[in-house]
Design an enzyme around this catalytic site. Structure first.
Site, mmCIF file in Angstrom:
data_model
loop_
_atom_site.group_PDB
_atom_site.id
_atom_site.type_symbol
_atom_site.label_atom_id
_atom_site.label_comp_id
_atom_site.label_asym_id
_atom_site.label_seq_id
_atom_site.Cartn_x
_atom_site.Cartn_y
_atom_site.Cartn_z
ATOM 1 N N CYS A 83 -1.321 3.166 2.417
ATOM 2 C CA CYS A 83 -1.376 2.679 1.043
ATOM 3 C C CYS A 83 -2.570 3.233 0.278
ATOM 4 C CB CYS A 83 -1.443 1.157 1.062
ATOM 5 S SG CYS A 83 -1.764 0.400 -0.538
ATOM 6 N N TRP A 141 3.885 -6.852 5.886
ATOM 7 C CA TRP A 141 3.073 -5.979 6.721
ATOM 8 C C TRP A 141 2.897 -6.619 8.096
ATOM 9 C CZ3 TRP A 141 2.271 -1.213 5.000
ATOM 10 C CH2 TRP A 141 2.316 -0.983 3.612
ATOM 11 N N VAL A 163 3.829 -9.352 -0.733
ATOM 12 C CA VAL A 163 2.656 -9.404 0.144
ATOM 13 C C VAL A 163 2.024 -8.023 0.129
ATOM 14 C CG1 VAL A 163 1.861 -9.777 2.496
ATOM 15 C CG2 VAL A 163 3.678 -11.207 1.547
ATOM 16 N N VAL A 174 -1.361 -5.146 0.260
ATOM 17 C CA VAL A 174 -2.651 -4.717 0.770
ATOM 18 C C VAL A 174 -3.290 -3.824 -0.298
ATOM 19 C CG1 VAL A 174 -2.129 -4.857 3.231
ATOM 20 C CG2 VAL A 174 -1.500 -2.799 1.982
ATOM 21 N N TYR A 179 4.384 6.535 -9.027
ATOM 22 C CA TYR A 179 5.357 5.497 -8.682
ATOM 23 C C TYR A 179 6.398 5.340 -9.785
ATOM 24 C CZ TYR A 179 2.721 4.052 -4.604
ATOM 25 O OH TYR A 179 2.110 4.043 -3.385
#
Length: 339
Positions: free
Chosen positions: A50, A83, A116, A118, A181
């Protein structure tokens, strides 16, 4: 990078829109949000795949916060439970004792409806998520955790340059960090073309800016360089092909390619990059874009270690400080993830 922002749920008829961080508490020197800076109290959960989490890994290493803020690395492949800690023995994080990062989210807010994501910082004593504010985490590491910085740590967000840094950060975020993106997840031709054109227009402007100066703002590495680097280092490996950002490759732009190699070869940058995790995540998780899940063999990564000659522009990578020391053995990127 969340299951909502970066997975198949983002692949639809609506234009891609990145969710704002829902848990925006800050860990500060004065504990204004109830979370004091405290060595060993928190755990930084990241995926090396990421780009948003990679910022935190780079900042943490440059500032020497590895012991003060231990990290947990997730499997690059998510499933519908978020994750996973399947890289650890028994599939559990050895400190938090959880199998999925979503468990820390649930302890903070039961039934939280968002993705969720990170990077995430978790409070070890309670097991609760503290923050997933990917924009603020690194700024706070640079400005609020100073009492725990290593000797010789660089100033990544110097006060006298903050206005200029903030301007650059906003432009890079909109057109580059998030632009890839918006192009990659576009479901209509026009949306894709607008995002792709905006991305390369900004890259061209950044190339001109970096022609005569080694770093984006001032003569040292700052937050601005970290945020641009994490997109550039993924560009040829995934964004060029997988996200159709293919007007040209990074390696075909002499200025940006040299700039990215300069940073990659700087301690704290390339030694946090895992190309294996990056490629497997993007090509295997985004089944709406790549339904076969096949991970390409290329590109050739050996060029990342070739001379860049950017030192001729001057600049002091760490300002009045020094490079970070060797990577802790437990945090070394496996050989398959390095050029």
């Amino acid at each position: 990078m969340s299951s909502g922002d970066d997975g198949n749920s983002a692949y639809g008829r609506k234009p891609f829109k990145r969710s704002k961080a829902h848990f925006a508490d800050r860990i500060t020197a004065d504990a204004r949000d109830g979370w004091p800076v405290e060595p060993g109290r928190y755990r930084l959960v990241v995926s090396r795949a990421c780009p948003w989490a990679s910022r935190a890994l780079i900042s943490r290493r440059l500032l020497g916060l590895e012991d003060a803020l231990p990290s947990a690395v997730t499997d690059p492949i998510q499933d519908d439970r978020s994750w996973r800690f399947t890289l650890d023995p028994d599939g559990r994080d050895p400190v938090l004792g959880i199998r999925f990062l979503s468990e820390a989210y649930d302890r903070r807010e039961t039934g939280y409806p968002g993705g969720v994501s990170v990077p995430a910082i978790v409070d070890v004593p309670s097991g609760k998520l503290v923050t997933n504010d990917y924009q603020q985490i690194t700024l706070d590491l640079a400005t609020q955790w100073t009492a725990l910085h290593r000797d010789g740590a660089p100033d990544l967000y110097p006060r006298v340059l903050r206005d200029e840094i903030d301007t650059v950060l906003a432009e890079v975020y909109e057109d580059v960090n998030n632009g890839v993106y918006r192009a990659g997840f576009a479901a209509e031709q026009e949306a894709y073309e607008v995002a792709c054109a905006g991305l390369f227009r900004r890259l061209d402007l950044l190339s001109r800016r970096l022609t005569g100066q080694r770093y984006l703002v001032g003569d040292t590495i700052t937050e601005a360089d970290i945020r641009l680097f994490t997109t550039l280092v993924r560009f040829d490996a995934v964004y060029h092909g997988h996200f159709k950002c293919n007007l040209w490759k990074l390696s075909e732009n002499p200025v940006l390619w040299a700039y990215a190699r300069d940073l990659y070869q700087t301690p704290g940058f390339g030694d946090t990059v895992d190309f294996d995790h990056i490629k497997r995540h993007y090509y295997q998780v985004h089944t709406g874009i790549n339904p076969t899940g096949i991970v390409p063999l290329g590109p050739d990564l050996s060029g990342w270690r070739t001379p860049h000659h950017r030192e001729r522009l001057g600049g002091r990578p760490f300002g009045e400080g020094t490079p970070p020391g060797p990577v802790p053995a437990a945090e070394e990127v496996p050989a398959r993830g390095r050029p």
